[in-house]
Design an enzyme around this catalytic site. Structure first.
Site, PDB file in Angstrom:
ATOM      1  N   HIS A  43      66.680  39.185  81.148  1.00  0.00           N
ATOM      2  CA  HIS A  43      66.394  38.138  82.027  1.00  0.00           C
ATOM      3  C   HIS A  43      66.985  36.869  81.764  1.00  0.00           C
ATOM      4  O   HIS A  43      67.161  36.308  80.727  1.00  0.00           O
ATOM      5  CB  HIS A  43      65.003  38.128  82.108  1.00  0.00           C
TER       6      HIS A  43
ATOM      7  N   GLU B 116      70.009  38.849  89.976  1.00  0.00           N
ATOM      8  CA  GLU B 116      69.181  37.826  90.261  1.00  0.00           C
ATOM      9  C   GLU B 116      69.821  36.504  89.950  1.00  0.00           C
ATOM     10  O   GLU B 116      69.998  35.876  88.984  1.00  0.00           O
ATOM     11  CB  GLU B 116      67.963  37.627  89.119  1.00  0.00           C
TER      12      GLU B 116
HETATM   13  P1  PGA Z   1      60.657  34.742  91.395  1.00  0.00           P
HETATM   14  O1  PGA Z   1      61.144  35.213  89.917  1.00  0.00           O
HETATM   15  O2  PGA Z   1      60.602  35.875  92.093  1.00  0.00           O
HETATM   16  O3  PGA Z   1      59.639  33.864  90.872  1.00  0.00           O
HETATM   17  O4  PGA Z   1      61.794  33.825  91.758  1.00  0.00           O
HETATM   18  C1  PGA Z   1      62.033  36.619  89.932  1.00  0.00           C
HETATM   19  C2  PGA Z   1      62.359  36.826  88.378  1.00  0.00           C
HETATM   20  O5  PGA Z   1      62.677  36.065  87.697  1.00  0.00           O
HETATM   21  O6  PGA Z   1      62.595  37.885  88.029  1.00  0.00           O
END
Ligand code: PGA
Length: 239
Positions: A89, A158
Site C-alpha cells: 500500500h 491507487e
Molecule cells: P481512500 O483510501 O478511499 O480513503 O482514498 C483508499 C486506500 O488507501 O486504499
C-alpha cells in the site's frame, strides 16, 4: 459481481459491531468478492466466522515466524484462517519506506503459501503531471518481477494523489490508465481501483470494463455505506 475491498487502515472502529451490522446487511453470494482489512491488532481478536465477506491483513512480513519485532508473519495469519493480504500500500511504501523489491519478496512468499494478494501500485502527482510515459514506466516498474499468472493476484491501482483526498481520478483517467497498463501486461490480470471511492462515484467506476473492483478506504468506515457499494457491485460483471 466485481470485488469490493475495504481498507480500515488504522482507524479506530467498534469492529465486532461493525462486522455484525455488515454481515446482516449482505447476501451470502457476496462472500468471495468482499474483503475486509481491519487494523492488525483487532484482526487478531476477531472470531473470523463471517459468511458474507472474508477478512484480510493490511500487511505481512515474508517469513513463517521469528525475530521480526512489530511484524505479523505467516503462521500468525494461518492460525486465524486469514488467506488474503495487502502488499505495498502506498502509505507503507511512503511512510515505512517499503521498497519495490521488498513488496515483490512479500508477493513471492505469500503466493507460495496460496494467499490472495492485493498488490498495490500507484503514481504520485508529479509523475502524473509529467505524462503517460512517466507514470506508465513507474507503474510497470512497481510490477516488475511479479508473476501475473498467479491465480489469486489482484492488482490495486491507487494513484497516490487520489488516496484520502476526496478527489478520485476521473473515470476517463482510470480507463485510460488501465487500458495503457493492460496493453503491457500478459496475462491480463484482475485490477481494482482505489482512491476516494465513495457511494456517489462507485457505480461510474465499476462500470468501466478495465476495472474489476474497488478498494475503499475512508468511505468504508460506515457499514451502511459499504453495504450500498457492495449492492451496486453485485449488479456488475467482469468484462
Ligand atoms: P481512500 O483510501 O478511499 O480513503 O482514498 C483508499 C486506500 O488507501 O486504499
Amino acid at each position: 459481481m466485481k470485488y469490493v475491498l475495504a481498507n480500515f487502515k488504522s482507524y479506530n472502529l467498534d469492529l465486532p459491531a461493525y462486522l455484525e451490522t455488515l454481515e446482516n446487511l449482505l447476501k451470502p453470494a457476496t462472500a468471495p468478492y468482499v474483503g475486509i482489512f481491519p487494523p492488525l491488532l483487532e484482526l487478531g481478536l476477531l472470531e473470523n466466522t463471517y459468511t458474507r465477506f472474508y477478512l484480510g491483513s493490511q500487511n505481512a512480513y515474508p517469513a513463517p515466524e521469528g525475530a521480526f519485532t512489530g511484524e505479523i508473519t505467516l503462521q500468525a495469519l494461518q492460525k486465524r484462517q486469514i488467506k488474503s493480504v495487502l502488499v505495498g500500500h502506498s502509505e507503507r511504501r511512503l511512510l515505512l519506506k517499503e521498497s519495490d523489491s521488498l513488496c515483490i519478496e512479500k508477493f513471492n512468499f505469500f503466493a507460495q503459501h496460496g494467499f490472495q494478494i492485493v498488490f498495490c501500485i500507484g503514481e504520485n502527482l508529479e509523475q502524473r503531471q509529467q505524462g503517460e510515459k512517466t507514470w506508465l514506466k513507474h507503474l510497470l516498474g512497481q510490477l516488475e518481477g511479479l508473476d501475473l499468472a498467479y491465480p489469486k493476484l489482484l492488482i490495486a491501482y491507487e494513484p497516490i494523489w487520489a488516496i484520502g483526498t476526496g478527489v478520485s481520478a476521473t473515470s476517463g483517467m482510470i480507463a485510460q490508465t488501465l487500458e495503457s497498463l493492460r496493453q503491457k501486461l500478459q496475462p491480463d490480470p484482475l485490477i481494482v481501483y482505489g482512491g476516494s471511492v465513495q457511494v456517489e462515484n462507485v457505480e461510474e467506476i465499476l462500470d468501466l470494463d478495465a476495472v474489476d473492483g474497488v478498494l475503499v478506504g475512508k468511505a468504508s468506515l460506515d457499514p451502511h455505506n459499504l453495504a450500498k457499494m457492495i449492492d451496486i457491485s453485485a449488479t456488475k460483471e467482469f468484462a
